[in-house]
Design an enzyme around this catalytic site. Structure first.
Site: not given
Ligand code: THU
Length: 159
Positions: A72, A74, A111
């Site tokens: 992610c 973050e 998440c």
């Molecule tokens: N994702 C993030 O980078 N941050 C979030 O807060 C939620 C999900 C990304 C993970 C994955 O690459 C894509 O979004 C779909 O879940």
């Protein structure tokens, strides 16, 4: 029997209502989202954080054909900040995300794994991390990221 009521504080504002400093951090997160590598989900997330030394660090989600290998936005941003400046506090982090139609209308919320990482980093630095969660319709300001993880598991939980 007794009940435990848990509540969290979230301010809800429009982007225009935000002070310039917060708007700028969100714009950095949006710019980072544009550079994300997310061909599998088509969901591009950017995060930008402001350190106690004034520096802004921004990054984005990085995906992989082996799905769990991706990370992610973050955590990419938080880990990079701590790798570069292990002893500098994180004051604030903005998050913005877009799909094929553009930036999401609702604020993007991190998440559970990212919340866990923010929680431990907050405890390490003994100073709250403010979150700015961007949506086209409204922005959530969460004054303390740890509030998004009630009844959390941390080092003390093993005592
Ligand atoms: N994702 C993030 O980078 N941050 C979030 O807060 C939620 C999900 C990304 C993970 C994955 O690459 C894509 O979004 C779909 O879940």
């Amino acid at each position: 029997m007794s009940k435990l009521e848990l509540s969290i504080e979230v301010e809800v504002l429009s982007f225009e209502e935000l002070p310039e400093e917060k708007q700028l951090l969100i714009i950095k997160a949006q710019e980072a989202a544009m550079q994300s590598y997310s061909p599998y989900s088509g969901f591009s997330v950017g995060a930008a954080l402001r350190l106690d030394n004034g520096e802004v660090i921004a990054a984005n989600n990085q995906e992989n054909a082996v799905f769990p290998a991706g990370l992610c936005a973050e955590r990419v941003t938080l880990f990079y900040a701590k790798a570069k400046y292990p002893n500098v506090g994180i004051k604030s982090m903005a998050i913005a995300a877009r799909n094929s139609e553009g930036f999401t209308s609702r604020p993007v919320t991190p998440c559970g794994s990212c919340r866990q990482v923010m929680m431990e980093m907050t405890h390490r630095q003994a100073m709250p991390i403010e979150l700015l969660l961007y949506g086209r319709d409204k922005v959530y300001i969460v004054p303390d990221a740890t509030s998004l993880l009630p009844l959390q598991f941390d080092q003390d939980s093993m005592q």
